[in-house]
Design a protein around this motif. Sequence first.
Motif, PDB file in Angstrom:
ATOM      1  N   TYR A 171      50.247 -10.013  67.321  1.00  0.00           N
ATOM      2  CA  TYR A 171      50.429 -10.491  66.313  1.00  0.00           C
ATOM      3  C   TYR A 171      51.466 -10.787  65.126  1.00  0.00           C
ATOM      4  CZ  TYR A 171      46.250 -12.103  68.742  1.00  0.00           C
ATOM      5  OH  TYR A 171      45.024 -12.120  69.480  1.00  0.00           O
ATOM      6  N   ASP A 172      52.608 -12.061  64.580  1.00  0.00           N
ATOM      7  CA  ASP A 172      53.309 -11.883  63.881  1.00  0.00           C
ATOM      8  C   ASP A 172      52.918 -11.558  62.721  1.00  0.00           C
ATOM      9  OD1 ASP A 172      55.047 -11.971  66.081  1.00  0.00           O
ATOM     10  OD2 ASP A 172      55.851 -14.044  66.136  1.00  0.00           O
ATOM     11  N   LYS A 173      51.957 -12.502  62.423  1.00  0.00           N
ATOM     12  CA  LYS A 173      51.161 -12.366  61.557  1.00  0.00           C
ATOM     13  C   LYS A 173      50.497 -10.897  61.040  1.00  0.00           C
ATOM     14  CE  LYS A 173      50.828 -17.020  60.771  1.00  0.00           C
ATOM     15  NZ  LYS A 173      49.433 -18.205  60.904  1.00  0.00           N
ATOM     16  N   VAL A 174      49.803 -10.178  61.695  1.00  0.00           N
ATOM     17  CA  VAL A 174      49.240  -9.001  61.842  1.00  0.00           C
ATOM     18  C   VAL A 174      50.254  -8.231  60.792  1.00  0.00           C
ATOM     19  CG1 VAL A 174      47.833  -6.986  62.549  1.00  0.00           C
ATOM     20  CG2 VAL A 174      47.272  -9.804  63.409  1.00  0.00           C
ATOM     21  N   ARG A 175      50.197  -6.922  60.156  1.00  0.00           N
ATOM     22  CA  ARG A 175      50.530  -5.626  59.832  1.00  0.00           C
ATOM     23  C   ARG A 175      49.559  -4.477  59.344  1.00  0.00           C
ATOM     24  NH1 ARG A 175      52.178  -8.015  53.806  1.00  0.00           N
ATOM     25  NH2 ARG A 175      52.885  -6.067  53.856  1.00  0.00           N
ATOM     26  N   LEU A 176      50.571  -4.029  59.900  1.00  0.00           N
ATOM     27  CA  LEU A 176      49.225  -2.533  59.672  1.00  0.00           C
ATOM     28  C   LEU A 176      49.774  -1.623  58.168  1.00  0.00           C
ATOM     29  CD1 LEU A 176      47.008  -0.607  60.727  1.00  0.00           C
ATOM     30  CD2 LEU A 176      49.144   0.571  62.773  1.00  0.00           C
ATOM     31  N   LEU A 177      49.260  -1.012  57.301  1.00  0.00           N
ATOM     32  CA  LEU A 177      48.823  -0.252  56.512  1.00  0.00           C
ATOM     33  C   LEU A 177      47.771   1.089  56.446  1.00  0.00           C
ATOM     34  CD1 LEU A 177      48.920  -2.956  53.578  1.00  0.00           C
ATOM     35  CD2 LEU A 177      51.591  -1.548  54.499  1.00  0.00           C
ATOM     36  N   GLN A 178      48.774   2.264  55.963  1.00  0.00           N
ATOM     37  CA  GLN A 178      47.952   3.152  55.743  1.00  0.00           C
ATOM     38  C   GLN A 178      47.945   3.403  54.800  1.00  0.00           C
ATOM     39  OE1 GLN A 178      48.774   5.257  59.385  1.00  0.00           O
ATOM     40  NE2 GLN A 178      46.930   5.973  59.470  1.00  0.00           N
ATOM     41  N   HIS A 179      47.115   4.616  53.482  1.00  0.00           N
ATOM     42  CA  HIS A 179      47.632   5.282  52.109  1.00  0.00           C
ATOM     43  C   HIS A 179      47.975   6.186  52.644  1.00  0.00           C
ATOM     44  CE1 HIS A 179      43.669   3.246  50.548  1.00  0.00           C
ATOM     45  NE2 HIS A 179      42.752   3.638  51.806  1.00  0.00           N
ATOM     46  N   PRO A 180      48.909   6.143  51.579  1.00  0.00           N
ATOM     47  CA  PRO A 180      50.255   7.431  52.039  1.00  0.00           C
ATOM     48  C   PRO A 180      49.764   8.907  52.644  1.00  0.00           C
ATOM     49  CG  PRO A 180      50.543   6.033  49.890  1.00  0.00           C
ATOM     50  CD  PRO A 180      48.656   5.710  50.589  1.00  0.00           C
ATOM     51  N   ASP A 181      48.889   9.365  52.148  1.00  0.00           N
ATOM     52  CA  ASP A 181      48.847  10.730  52.675  1.00  0.00           C
ATOM     53  C   ASP A 181      47.658  10.235  54.072  1.00  0.00           C
ATOM     54  OD1 ASP A 181      45.661   9.383  51.939  1.00  0.00           O
ATOM     55  OD2 ASP A 181      45.715  11.707  51.154  1.00  0.00           O
ATOM     56  N   LYS A 182      47.806   9.587  54.749  1.00  0.00           N
ATOM     57  CA  LYS A 182      47.092   9.061  56.157  1.00  0.00           C
ATOM     58  C   LYS A 182      45.541   9.845  55.654  1.00  0.00           C
ATOM     59  CE  LYS A 182      50.949   7.288  57.627  1.00  0.00           C
ATOM     60  NZ  LYS A 182      52.020   8.107  57.998  1.00  0.00           N
ATOM     61  N   GLU A 183      44.565   9.484  54.724  1.00  0.00           N
ATOM     62  CA  GLU A 183      43.947  10.267  54.797  1.00  0.00           C
ATOM     63  C   GLU A 183      42.699   8.807  54.504  1.00  0.00           C
ATOM     64  OE1 GLU A 183      42.344  13.729  55.696  1.00  0.00           O
ATOM     65  OE2 GLU A 183      44.292  13.689  55.803  1.00  0.00           O
TER      66      GLU A 183
END
Length: 316
Positions: free
Chosen positions: A54-66
Amino acid sequence: MKISVILPVYNAAKYVVFAVESALQCKEVCEVLLIEDHSPDNALEVCGQLAKRYDKVRLLQHPDKENHGAGMSRNLGIENATGDFLAFLDADDFYLPNRFEAEKELFQNPAVDGVYGALGVHYYSKEAKEHYYKVFGERLTTVYQRHSPESVFPGQLGMKGSFGLFSIDTLTLRKEALLNKMDIFFKDLRIHEDSEFFFRLSFYLNLYPGILDSPIAMRGVHEHNRITEIETKKIKPCTTKILLWKEIRDWAEQEAQVSEDIKLHIRRMHQSFEIANAPLLKKARLIIKYLICDYPLIRNGLYNINFRKLSTQIFC
Protein backbone atom coordinates in the motif's frame (compact mmCIF):
# COMPACT_ATOMS: atom_id res chain seq x y z
CA MET A 1 -9.04 16.43 5.52
CA LYS A 2 -5.66 14.76 5.45
CA ILE A 3 -5.39 12.39 8.40
CA SER A 4 -2.25 10.54 9.49
CA VAL A 5 -3.08 7.35 11.39
CA ILE A 6 -0.38 6.41 13.92
CA LEU A 7 -0.31 2.70 14.66
CA PRO A 8 2.22 1.21 17.13
CA VAL A 9 2.91 -2.46 16.49
CA TYR A 10 4.14 -4.87 19.13
CA ASN A 11 3.52 -8.63 19.00
CA ALA A 12 0.46 -8.13 16.81
CA ALA A 13 1.34 -9.84 13.53
CA LYS A 14 -2.02 -11.69 13.60
CA TYR A 15 -4.07 -8.49 13.73
CA VAL A 16 -2.16 -5.64 12.12
CA VAL A 17 -3.26 -6.33 8.53
CA PHE A 18 -6.92 -5.99 9.51
CA ALA A 19 -6.14 -2.83 11.49
CA VAL A 20 -4.30 -1.19 8.59
CA GLU A 21 -6.94 -2.08 6.02
CA SER A 22 -9.68 -0.74 8.29
CA ALA A 23 -7.87 2.62 8.32
CA LEU A 24 -7.25 2.63 4.57
CA GLN A 25 -10.98 2.22 3.89
CA CYS A 26 -11.44 5.81 5.17
CA LYS A 27 -10.84 8.20 2.28
CA GLU A 28 -9.75 10.94 4.71
CA VAL A 29 -6.65 8.90 5.65
CA CYS A 30 -3.60 10.11 3.75
CA GLU A 31 -1.13 7.78 5.44
CA VAL A 32 -0.81 4.98 8.00
CA LEU A 33 2.40 5.11 10.02
CA LEU A 34 3.37 1.69 11.36
CA ILE A 35 5.77 2.03 14.31
CA GLU A 36 7.24 -1.43 14.71
CA ASP A 37 8.44 -1.67 18.32
CA HIS A 38 10.88 -4.62 18.29
CA SER A 39 8.22 -7.32 18.37
CA PRO A 40 9.08 -10.89 19.37
CA ASP A 41 6.82 -12.26 16.61
CA ASN A 42 7.08 -11.67 12.85
CA ALA A 43 5.33 -8.27 13.00
CA LEU A 44 8.28 -6.51 11.34
CA GLU A 45 8.01 -8.78 8.31
CA VAL A 46 4.23 -8.30 8.11
CA CYS A 47 4.60 -4.52 8.40
CA GLY A 48 7.20 -4.52 5.65
CA GLN A 49 4.82 -6.41 3.38
CA LEU A 50 2.04 -3.91 4.11
CA ALA A 51 4.34 -0.98 3.29
CA LYS A 52 5.16 -2.58 -0.07
CA ARG A 53 1.52 -3.39 -0.82
CA TYR A 54 0.00 0.00 0.00
CA ASP A 55 1.40 3.38 -1.06
CA LYS A 56 -0.19 5.07 1.98
CA VAL A 57 1.55 2.79 4.49
CA ARG A 58 4.93 3.82 5.92
CA LEU A 59 7.05 1.64 8.20
CA LEU A 60 9.10 3.23 10.99
CA GLN A 61 11.24 1.88 13.81
CA HIS A 62 12.98 3.56 16.71
CA PRO A 63 16.55 4.60 15.82
CA ASP A 64 18.07 1.92 18.06
CA LYS A 65 15.56 -0.71 16.79
CA GLU A 66 14.68 -1.54 20.41
CA ASN A 67 11.36 -1.67 22.28
CA HIS A 68 10.16 1.66 23.71
CA GLY A 69 6.47 1.07 24.38
CA ALA A 70 3.27 2.40 22.86
CA GLY A 71 3.66 5.99 24.11
CA MET A 72 7.12 6.55 22.70
CA SER A 73 6.07 4.84 19.47
CA ARG A 74 3.13 7.22 19.09
CA ASN A 75 5.50 10.14 19.67
CA LEU A 76 7.69 8.88 16.83
CA GLY A 77 4.60 8.75 14.65
CA ILE A 78 3.61 12.31 15.59
CA GLU A 79 7.10 13.54 14.68
CA ASN A 80 6.90 11.92 11.23
CA ALA A 81 3.25 12.56 10.35
CA THR A 82 2.57 14.69 7.26
CA GLY A 83 -1.22 15.01 7.62
CA ASP A 84 -3.04 18.02 9.01
CA PHE A 85 -4.81 15.79 11.52
CA LEU A 86 -3.68 12.89 13.68
CA ALA A 87 -5.57 9.74 14.60
CA PHE A 88 -4.39 6.70 16.53
CA LEU A 89 -5.09 3.00 16.29
CA ASP A 90 -3.82 0.04 18.30
CA ALA A 91 -2.63 -2.84 16.17
CA ASP A 92 -5.23 -5.31 17.44
CA ASP A 93 -8.15 -2.86 17.09
CA PHE A 94 -9.87 -1.54 13.96
CA TYR A 95 -11.86 1.37 12.56
CA LEU A 96 -15.45 1.24 11.33
CA PRO A 97 -16.50 2.95 8.10
CA ASN A 98 -18.03 5.87 10.04
CA ARG A 99 -14.77 6.59 11.87
CA PHE A 100 -14.38 10.19 10.64
CA GLU A 101 -18.00 11.00 9.85
CA ALA A 102 -18.47 13.55 12.66
CA GLU A 103 -14.91 14.84 12.39
CA LYS A 104 -15.36 16.03 8.82
CA GLU A 105 -17.99 18.52 9.94
CA LEU A 106 -16.62 19.43 13.38
CA PHE A 107 -13.12 20.30 12.19
CA GLN A 108 -14.51 22.94 9.85
CA ASN A 109 -14.64 25.04 13.02
CA PRO A 110 -11.06 26.25 13.70
CA ALA A 111 -11.80 26.34 17.45
CA VAL A 112 -12.03 22.53 17.49
CA ASP A 113 -8.64 21.08 18.46
CA GLY A 114 -9.76 17.48 18.87
CA VAL A 115 -12.75 15.14 18.61
CA TYR A 116 -13.50 11.95 20.55
CA GLY A 117 -16.11 9.22 20.01
CA ALA A 118 -17.33 5.80 21.15
CA LEU A 119 -15.48 2.48 21.08
CA GLY A 120 -17.18 -0.91 20.69
CA VAL A 121 -15.99 -4.43 21.47
CA HIS A 122 -15.02 -7.25 19.11
CA TYR A 123 -14.01 -10.70 20.35
CA TYR A 124 -11.50 -12.38 18.08
CA SER A 125 -12.41 -15.89 19.21
CA LYS A 126 -15.00 -17.86 21.12
CA GLU A 127 -12.42 -18.47 23.83
CA ALA A 128 -11.70 -14.74 24.19
CA LYS A 129 -15.41 -14.03 24.56
CA GLU A 130 -15.80 -16.75 27.20
CA HIS A 131 -12.86 -15.39 29.20
CA TYR A 132 -13.45 -11.65 28.92
CA TYR A 133 -17.16 -11.11 28.32
CA LYS A 134 -17.66 -10.39 32.02
CA VAL A 135 -15.05 -7.60 31.71
CA PHE A 136 -16.22 -5.86 28.53
CA GLY A 137 -19.61 -7.35 27.63
CA GLU A 138 -21.04 -5.52 24.62
CA ARG A 139 -20.66 -2.11 26.31
CA LEU A 140 -19.52 1.05 24.59
CA THR A 141 -16.50 2.88 25.94
CA THR A 142 -17.86 6.41 25.65
CA VAL A 143 -18.54 9.72 27.36
CA TYR A 144 -22.11 9.58 28.60
CA GLN A 145 -23.25 13.10 27.72
CA ARG A 146 -22.19 15.83 25.33
CA HIS A 147 -19.90 18.19 27.24
CA SER A 148 -18.34 21.52 26.40
CA PRO A 149 -14.52 21.48 26.00
CA GLU A 150 -14.16 23.25 29.36
CA SER A 151 -15.89 20.32 31.09
CA VAL A 152 -13.74 17.51 29.67
CA PHE A 153 -10.74 17.98 31.95
CA PRO A 154 -12.70 18.15 35.25
CA GLY A 155 -14.97 15.39 33.92
CA GLN A 156 -12.04 13.01 33.50
CA LEU A 157 -10.86 13.92 36.99
CA GLY A 158 -14.18 12.74 38.39
CA MET A 159 -15.40 16.22 39.32
CA LYS A 160 -18.46 16.08 37.04
CA GLY A 161 -20.12 12.92 38.36
CA SER A 162 -20.41 9.99 35.96
CA PHE A 163 -18.44 11.22 32.95
CA GLY A 164 -17.40 8.07 31.09
CA LEU A 165 -14.29 7.41 29.01
CA PHE A 166 -12.97 7.84 25.52
CA SER A 167 -10.33 5.75 23.81
CA ILE A 168 -7.13 6.45 21.91
CA ASP A 169 -8.73 4.68 18.91
CA THR A 170 -11.52 7.26 18.76
CA LEU A 171 -9.43 10.40 19.22
CA THR A 172 -8.62 12.73 16.31
CA LEU A 173 -6.45 15.82 16.79
CA ARG A 174 -5.60 18.90 14.79
CA LYS A 175 -1.83 18.49 14.49
CA GLU A 176 -1.07 22.22 14.59
CA ALA A 177 -3.00 22.60 17.87
CA LEU A 178 -1.18 19.67 19.47
CA LEU A 179 2.25 20.94 18.44
CA ASN A 180 1.53 24.53 19.49
CA LYS A 181 -0.20 23.88 22.80
CA MET A 182 1.71 20.91 24.27
CA ASP A 183 5.44 20.51 24.84
CA ILE A 184 5.24 16.87 25.97
CA PHE A 185 3.07 14.35 24.15
CA PHE A 186 3.02 10.75 25.44
CA LYS A 187 5.21 10.08 28.46
CA ASP A 188 7.48 7.07 28.84
CA LEU A 189 4.98 4.97 30.80
CA ARG A 190 4.27 1.30 30.13
CA ILE A 191 0.75 1.33 31.61
CA HIS A 192 -1.92 4.06 31.37
CA GLU A 193 0.25 6.20 29.09
CA ASP A 194 -2.85 7.06 27.05
CA SER A 195 -4.91 7.99 30.14
CA GLU A 196 -2.15 10.30 31.40
CA PHE A 197 -1.99 11.90 27.95
CA PHE A 198 -5.78 12.41 27.90
CA PHE A 199 -5.71 14.35 31.18
CA ARG A 200 -3.11 16.85 29.98
CA LEU A 201 -4.56 16.94 26.46
CA SER A 202 -8.01 17.93 27.70
CA PHE A 203 -6.46 20.68 29.83
CA TYR A 204 -4.56 22.32 26.96
CA LEU A 205 -6.76 21.55 23.93
CA ASN A 206 -10.43 22.10 23.11
CA LEU A 207 -11.89 18.60 22.75
CA TYR A 208 -15.39 18.14 21.32
CA PRO A 209 -17.71 15.13 21.28
CA GLY A 210 -18.27 13.33 18.02
CA ILE A 211 -20.42 10.17 17.78
CA LEU A 212 -21.02 8.97 21.34
CA ASP A 213 -23.99 6.59 21.04
CA SER A 214 -22.58 4.12 18.51
CA PRO A 215 -19.04 2.87 17.86
CA ILE A 216 -16.66 4.41 15.37
CA ALA A 217 -13.91 1.88 16.16
CA MET A 218 -13.69 -1.51 17.84
CA ARG A 219 -11.52 -2.82 20.64
CA GLY A 220 -10.13 -6.21 19.61
CA VAL A 221 -10.23 -8.56 22.60
CA HIS A 222 -7.99 -11.61 22.63
CA GLU A 223 -6.01 -13.55 25.18
CA HIS A 224 -2.81 -11.50 25.03
CA ASN A 225 -3.61 -7.78 24.88
CA ARG A 226 -2.47 -5.57 27.75
CA ILE A 227 -5.84 -4.21 28.74
CA THR A 228 -7.29 -7.66 29.46
CA GLU A 229 -4.40 -8.40 31.81
CA ILE A 230 -5.13 -5.21 33.74
CA GLU A 231 -8.91 -5.52 33.75
CA THR A 232 -8.82 -9.15 34.90
CA LYS A 233 -6.31 -8.24 37.62
CA LYS A 234 -3.37 -10.26 36.31
CA ILE A 235 -1.78 -6.84 36.70
CA LYS A 236 -3.06 -5.26 39.93
CA PRO A 237 -5.10 -2.22 38.80
CA CYS A 238 -4.72 -0.25 42.03
CA THR A 239 -0.94 -0.31 41.71
CA THR A 240 -1.01 1.02 38.16
CA LYS A 241 -3.51 3.75 39.10
CA ILE A 242 -1.29 4.94 41.95
CA LEU A 243 1.46 5.52 39.39
CA LEU A 244 -0.99 7.19 36.98
CA TRP A 245 -2.31 9.62 39.58
CA LYS A 246 1.21 10.35 40.83
CA GLU A 247 2.13 11.45 37.30
CA ILE A 248 -0.96 13.65 37.09
CA ARG A 249 -0.31 15.08 40.57
CA ASP A 250 3.31 15.92 39.74
CA TRP A 251 2.27 17.62 36.50
CA ALA A 252 -0.54 19.60 38.15
CA GLU A 253 1.73 20.86 40.94
CA GLN A 254 4.10 22.29 38.32
CA GLU A 255 1.39 23.78 36.08
CA ALA A 256 0.57 27.31 37.22
CA GLN A 257 -2.69 27.39 35.25
CA VAL A 258 -4.20 24.52 37.24
CA SER A 259 -6.47 25.95 39.96
CA GLU A 260 -5.92 25.14 43.63
CA ASP A 261 -9.21 23.27 44.00
CA ILE A 262 -8.29 20.99 41.09
CA LYS A 263 -4.83 20.38 42.55
CA LEU A 264 -6.46 19.40 45.82
CA HIS A 265 -8.79 17.01 44.03
CA ILE A 266 -5.90 15.37 42.16
CA ARG A 267 -3.96 15.01 45.39
CA ARG A 268 -6.98 13.37 47.00
CA MET A 269 -7.33 10.89 44.14
CA HIS A 270 -3.67 9.88 44.45
CA GLN A 271 -4.03 9.51 48.21
CA SER A 272 -7.20 7.46 47.78
CA PHE A 273 -5.49 4.87 45.64
CA GLU A 274 -2.49 4.76 47.96
CA ILE A 275 -4.76 4.07 50.92
CA ALA A 276 -6.90 1.55 49.06
CA ASN A 277 -3.85 -0.42 47.96
CA ALA A 278 -2.07 -0.42 51.35
CA PRO A 279 -2.06 -3.17 54.00
CA LEU A 280 -4.15 -2.42 57.08
CA LEU A 281 -1.35 -0.98 59.23
CA LYS A 282 -0.07 1.19 56.40
CA LYS A 283 -3.64 2.41 55.73
CA ALA A 284 -3.76 3.77 59.27
CA ARG A 285 -0.34 5.42 58.90
CA LEU A 286 -1.34 7.04 55.60
CA ILE A 287 -4.58 8.37 57.03
CA ILE A 288 -2.72 9.90 59.98
CA LYS A 289 -0.09 11.33 57.64
CA TYR A 290 -2.68 12.99 55.40
CA LEU A 291 -4.63 14.30 58.39
CA ILE A 292 -1.48 15.95 59.75
CA CYS A 293 -0.26 17.27 56.40
CA ASP A 294 -3.62 18.64 55.32
CA TYR A 295 -5.12 19.66 58.66
CA PRO A 296 -5.18 23.40 57.82
CA LEU A 297 -7.16 22.61 54.67
CA ILE A 298 -9.55 20.34 56.56
CA ARG A 299 -10.01 22.97 59.27
CA ASN A 300 -10.81 25.61 56.65
CA GLY A 301 -13.42 23.37 55.03
CA LEU A 302 -11.49 23.11 51.77
CA TYR A 303 -10.59 19.44 51.98
CA ASN A 304 -13.42 17.08 52.87
CA ILE A 305 -12.03 13.53 53.08
CA ASN A 306 -14.04 10.61 54.39
CA PHE A 307 -11.11 8.58 55.72
CA ARG A 308 -13.34 5.75 56.89
CA LYS A 309 -14.52 5.33 53.32
CA LEU A 310 -10.99 5.64 51.96
CA SER A 311 -9.65 3.02 54.35
CA THR A 312 -12.31 0.41 53.61
CA GLN A 313 -13.44 0.91 50.01
CA ILE A 314 -11.52 -0.48 47.06
CA PHE A 315 -11.32 2.33 44.57
CA CYS A 316 -10.38 0.36 41.51
